[in-house]
Design an enzyme around this catalytic site. Sequence first.
Site, PDB file in Angstrom:
ATOM      1  N   CYS A  79      94.774  21.859  34.999  1.00 31.67           N
ATOM      2  CA  CYS A  79      93.335  21.773  35.302  1.00 31.67           C
ATOM      3  C   CYS A  79      92.855  20.339  35.488  1.00 31.67           C
ATOM      4  O   CYS A  79      92.138  20.030  36.438  1.00 31.67           O
ATOM      5  CB  CYS A  79      92.504  22.512  34.262  1.00 31.67           C
ATOM      6  SG  CYS A  79      92.551  21.794  32.595  1.00 31.67           S
ATOM      7  N   HIS A 126      89.840  22.604  28.955  1.00 30.06           N
ATOM      8  CA  HIS A 126      89.853  23.149  30.313  1.00 30.06           C
ATOM      9  C   HIS A 126      88.655  22.577  31.071  1.00 30.06           C
ATOM     10  O   HIS A 126      87.562  22.443  30.517  1.00 30.06           O
ATOM     11  CB  HIS A 126      89.790  24.671  30.328  1.00 30.06           C
ATOM     12  CG  HIS A 126      89.984  25.242  31.703  1.00 30.06           C
ATOM     13  ND1 HIS A 126      91.190  25.178  32.368  1.00 30.06           N
ATOM     14  CD2 HIS A 126      89.118  25.837  32.570  1.00 30.06           C
ATOM     15  CE1 HIS A 126      91.070  25.734  33.566  1.00 30.06           C
ATOM     16  NE2 HIS A 126      89.807  26.129  33.708  1.00 30.06           N
ATOM     17  N   HIS A 133      88.904  25.971  39.975  1.00 29.40           N
ATOM     18  CA  HIS A 133      89.774  25.404  38.943  1.00 29.40           C
ATOM     19  C   HIS A 133      91.171  25.977  39.082  1.00 29.40           C
ATOM     20  O   HIS A 133      91.450  26.740  40.006  1.00 29.40           O
ATOM     21  CB  HIS A 133      89.198  25.690  37.553  1.00 29.40           C
ATOM     22  CG  HIS A 133      89.054  27.152  37.251  1.00 29.40           C
ATOM     23  ND1 HIS A 133      89.427  27.696  36.052  1.00 29.40           N
ATOM     24  CD2 HIS A 133      88.597  28.196  37.986  1.00 29.40           C
ATOM     25  CE1 HIS A 133      89.191  28.997  36.053  1.00 29.40           C
ATOM     26  NE2 HIS A 133      88.676  29.316  37.226  1.00 29.40           N
TER      27      HIS A 133
END
Length: 164
Positions: free
Chosen positions: A76, A124, A136
């Site tokens: 990420c 994240h 993402h």
Amino acid sequence: MKNLNRKRWGKIMVALSLSTALAMTGTAAVPAQTAHAAQATASSSKASRIVATGKSYMHTPYKFAADRSSTKYFDCSSFIYHVYKQNGITLPTSSKKQSKVGRYVPKSQLKPGDLVFFYAPIHHVAIYIGNGKILHTYGKPGVTISDMNNAWWTAHYNTARRVL
């Protein structure tokens, strides 16, 4: 008669001075408003480029601790790092550090291009692309678009930052 002309002339001069001052004030405000509008347009344009860059990597596989120099796979934070770097913005390389740059944005005021962070502690990060959607990468889908209003993402939402 001379006294009356002096009074009239004085009133005319005061009126001219006030008119000139008001005209100058109005003129000065226009460039400031124009500059603000131009900045907002530039920010919106850069956000559009960032979203387009990110979407160009749709379905690129996810790999934990991905190499920052590779575009064959992302985690990420490397995805965010790479997309923003391609658009002239250098960010830190971890989601935790990325969550400390820019300025805080309330969830209700998110704009495309904002970074959104999940979990506590943060691990994240995603790009807000508008209409409650995030761009993402994680797990099997790789780079993907998710609905941030989905119960799972809502439950894990932490914060957002504006870097544009």
